[in-house]
Design an enzyme around this catalytic site. Sequence first.
Site: not given
Length: 715
Positions: A297, A303, A411
Site C-alpha cells: 500500500g 508506504q 478513519d
Amino acid sequence: MDCNGGAEKKTCVTAVTLELKPSRDSPTPGCGLRSPENGTATEDKEKTDMDASKAVTPKRRAASGTGPAVEFVDPVDKVQVWVGETARLSCSFSFSGPTASCWIHNRKKVVVDGDRTRIERSTSGSVLTISEVLPVDVGSYTIFVQTRRGIAEHTILLCINDRPERPASCPFVSQLTPSSLVLSWSGPGYDGGSPIADYVVEMQSFGPAESGDWTVLTSECKDTTYRVRSGLDAQGEYRFRVRACNAVGVSDPSEESNCIKMATAGEPQEETPTEVDIVVDTMRKVKDCYNIHEKLGVGKFGQVFRLTHKETGRVCAGKFYRAIGSKDKEAAREEIKMMKELRHPKLVQCLGAFDTRSEITLIMEYIAGGELFERIVDENFDHTEPNSMQYMRQILEGILYLHHKNIVHLDLKPENIVCLNTTGTLIKIIDFGLARKIEPGKLLKVMHGTPEFVAPEVVNFEPVDLATDMWSIGVICYILLSGESPFQGSSDVETLALVTAGTWEFDLEFDDITDEAKDFICKLLKKERGKRMSCEQALAHPWMASSSGRVTKTLNKDKMRRFLARRRWQKTGKAVLALKRMTHLSNRSDGSDSPPSQVNDTDLGKEAKEAVLALEQQLRSEPNFPQALHNLTEPCGATVRMACVVQGYPDPEVVWLLDDKPLEETERVHMEYKEDGLCTLTLIRVQPRDSGLYKIRATNHLGRALCSARLTVAN
C-alpha cells in the site's frame, strides 16, 4: 537442425495443398524448377539460404480467431474430503499445442514437497494431489494454464470436513449488572468445512464452596453473543469460555475470560493487555533484519511492504514513513507509541519499530486475507444479514477497546477492515495514522478523513469525540447490508454537503433487511453526536443481542461490486474537506511489477505472480519439426503435396525453398501454415524440372530449424 529424411523422421502429413512459385532469381515462371545434380541441403549453405529468403515474405501461422486461450473440460468447482484423507484436484483442458501450468493456493504458489503434495502434468490436464489433508489446506486452488493464445484460469474450492477450530478469542464481558451480563466472542478462524450451528457457553464459579468445575450455560447459542440472565450471584466471581459446534463435532474450548466480579457492575470491563516487549531499534535499519518484498500500500504517510525476518522467516508488514521534516517524524513516532499500547485481537498488532536519522519504520503483523468488502463479493462467500452482523460485532469489539482508552480512530472505512485470512470469518482494524487520544478538558478538532465516512462534526471543523467513530460505523453497516453509500454525491463537495445535512434514507435494498438492523443504523447515523449509540450500547442492541426472527436470505452483491469498482476508480488519494484539499491512505498500489492484463494481480502474492508470469517463459522454445517431410517420387503432371508440422514459441515464421532458392506462391504453387502448426506445400501439374531438394525453414528469435525432402518427378 536438418530433418533430411533420416530414419528418425515421422510419416509426413498430407492433408494440405500448397503451390510453389519461383523467385525473380529462379527460372522462367510456368516452367519447372531445375535442381542441381547434387540436391542435398547442407548447413554450409545457411548464409546463402538466409540471403535468398529475404526476397519473399515469411509465412506466418494462421490467426487463432477469438476462441478462448484454453477450454476446460467438465471443470469441477468444489472438492470436499474429510481431514486426513487424500484430496485429488483434477483439471482437464483442451488445446492443440504446448501448454504450461501452475497451481496457486490462497495467493501462494503450490510447491511440490514430495511427501504430501504432488502435481502430475500432461498435455491435456493437471492433477494436484494432497495426502493427509489438514485444515491449513482448505481454500481456493487456482490453476493457470498458459498457451500460445494467452492465459486461462480455473478455481477449485477445497473443503475439509472436520470439527471447527476453537473460537478465536475469549468471551468479552459487557453490559454487566448485579444479576446479568453479556458475553461476546469471535468465531473460529476455520469452521471445519461446514457451517457453525451452535456455540456452547460454559461458566466456572469461584468460592470456598465451589468445585471449580465448568458448567454448561447453553449448548444452543446461535450467535457469537449470549446474555447470561440467571445463576449469577451479586457477590460471585466467574470465568467464561465457549466452544463451537458444526455437523462433525465440538471444538476445543476458547481461552478463558478474565475473572469477572459481579460486585464491580457499572465499572468498565476491558481485556487485560498482553505484556509484549515492543523494541524500537535506533541503531539498525529495517534491511539489516528483514528482507523487503512487494509493496502492499501507499499513501500520504508512507508506504507499506511485506517483510520476512532474515533469521526466523516470520512474515510481517513494514510501514515506511515519509519522515522528511520534524513534524512528520513526530507524527510517525506518535503512531508507533500508540500502536505499542494497543493489544487487542481485533486490532492489527505492532511487533517492533526502527527509528534512525534517515528512516522510521513500524513493523506490524501481516494480514493476508484482504479487504472485507472484497471478500464479500467473492463468488464463494455467502453474504447474509447474520454474517454482516457478525462482522459489525467484531468491528465494535475492536473500537470499544480503543474507546476505553479514550482513543478515536477517525478513519474507519471499508479499506481499513481486513480479513485475518482467506478462509475464516475473523477481521482486524488497521491504519491508526489518523487516530488521536482525547485528553480530558481539551477539545480536539481534525481536518482529515474520507468524504463518504466522516461525521458532520469533522466537515464543520467542530470538536470530535468517541461518537465520531460511531457515525463511520453506521455508514459501513449501511453499505454492508445494501451495497449503497448513504451520502454518496456526484462529487466530493456534494457528498460533504449531504453529510453536513445529515439527511439519508433506506433504499429498496433494505426491503429484505430486518427492522432491528435498520434501527441499529438509525441510532448511529444521528447528526448530533450526543444522540448516537456508544460502542457498549451498540453491542447490546437487539440486532446484536438476539437472533430471533433473523432472515438468512442471501443479499445481492451486484451493488457492492459497483461500489468497490467506484472506490477503485476514484482518486482515493485525495478528498475535499471543508473546502481544503487533504490526503488519506490508500491501501492499494499497482506497484512496479504488474502482471499481464489477463491476470488479476490483486488476487496474487508476489511469488504467485512470478510463478504465473514464468509460465510464458516455460513455453518458449526454438523451432522444431515433430512431423517432418519425406522424400517423394511422383509422375509428371501429378499434384504433389508436401507437409510437416512445426512447433516453437514464439510462433516461428516459415519459408519454403527449392535448391536453396526461396519459393513464392503462384497459380501452380500453394503454401499454407495452419493454426495447429501444419505447414503444407502443394505443386500442381509437376514437371521433371520441378525435381529437387525442398526445404522449409522455421525461425523465431530463439533460433531456427530446417526440414528437407527430395522430390523426383518421373517422365
